[in-house]
Structures are given as structure tokens and as C-alpha cells.
Enzyme design. Sequence first.
Site, PDB file in Angstrom:
ATOM      1  CG  ASP A 129       7.924   0.869  -8.817  1.00  0.00           C
ATOM      2  OD1 ASP A 129       7.194   0.181  -8.070  1.00  0.00           O
ATOM      3  OD2 ASP A 129       8.341   0.471  -9.912  1.00  0.00           O
ATOM      4  CG  ASP A 148       7.370  -3.956  -6.290  1.00  0.00           C
ATOM      5  OD1 ASP A 148       6.440  -4.598  -6.821  1.00  0.00           O
ATOM      6  OD2 ASP A 148       7.812  -2.892  -6.764  1.00  0.00           O
TER       7      ASP A 148
END
Length: 168
Positions: A129, A148
Site C-alpha cells: 500500500d 483497492d
Amino acid sequence: MAKNKKTFSTSSSGSLTPWLGIAAVIILLDQLTKITISKLFTYGEELYVTSFFNLVLAHNRGAAFSFLQNESGWQRYFFTAIGIGAALYIVYLLKKHAGQRMFCWALALILGGAVGNVIDRLIHGHVIDFLDFHWRSLGHFPAFNVADTAICIGAALFILDELRRVNR
């Protein structure tokens, strides 16, 4: 002699290829951004971009919002299996409903995001991330990535498509 007219159908007409192409673009963008961030940053390193956004290299061994992040490692295999199962089911749905444009856009985005994160789990054991949004004293939203984002946009399109269908 009359020509046969093709009519738009919301059933199973249409090709699977464009939807898989959209998913492939999402996977490519997701993996390229993760490779870039991983090469430019060390784990935990942050780069201030604006008063509400940073780039940061973070690892998520859990699911959305770091759910089950601190477990012993079984979650890697669990979420990988869920991602693969979801991807297979989405391909089935895309094939069955290839003529339903918004529904298939939603599924293609979700498919690309799911596969992007499965690739991370298989290669690294965690999801990479790097997008870090925050607001003053409210703190930081959990870091996330392109996969995401595609999953969230796909979910929103799926809800919008269902609301449109119900209102017909």
C-alpha cells in the site's frame, strides 16, 4: 430484403474480451505503481505531497483496513484463496452477463483489483500500500493502492447499477 438489426441486449450477448482487458489494465497499473514505490521507498518511509496526502510504503498482511493484519500468517493463504475464488466467479459472471455494460465495468474493476492484490500476496506475502490520506487531528485513513481503489469504484458502480435496475 430486410436487414437483420442487432439490438442491445442485457442478457448474455457480448464478448468477454473487453472486460478482461479492463481488468488487465488495472492489474498492470497496480503492479507498476507498487513496483515503483517499492524501488523508491524503504518500508515506512513517507513523502509529504499535500496537507492531506502522503506517499508511504506500507505492507498489509490483512484485508481491507488492515483487518486481521496482526495474525500469525494464516490470513495470507485465506485471503489469497478468497481472491482467487472471487476472480473465478467474476469471470463466470462476466461471461454470463457480458452485455450488461455497467455491471461488467463494476466486475472488471473488482476483478483487476482482486488479482492485483492476490499477486502481491503470492509474491511478497503481503499487499503493498502507498496512498496515505489524512486530515488534521482526525488522523490517517489506512493506506491503500490502485487495486483497492479499483475495487471500491467497482463496488460503487455495482450498487449504482443495482439501484438503476430496481428503479426500472
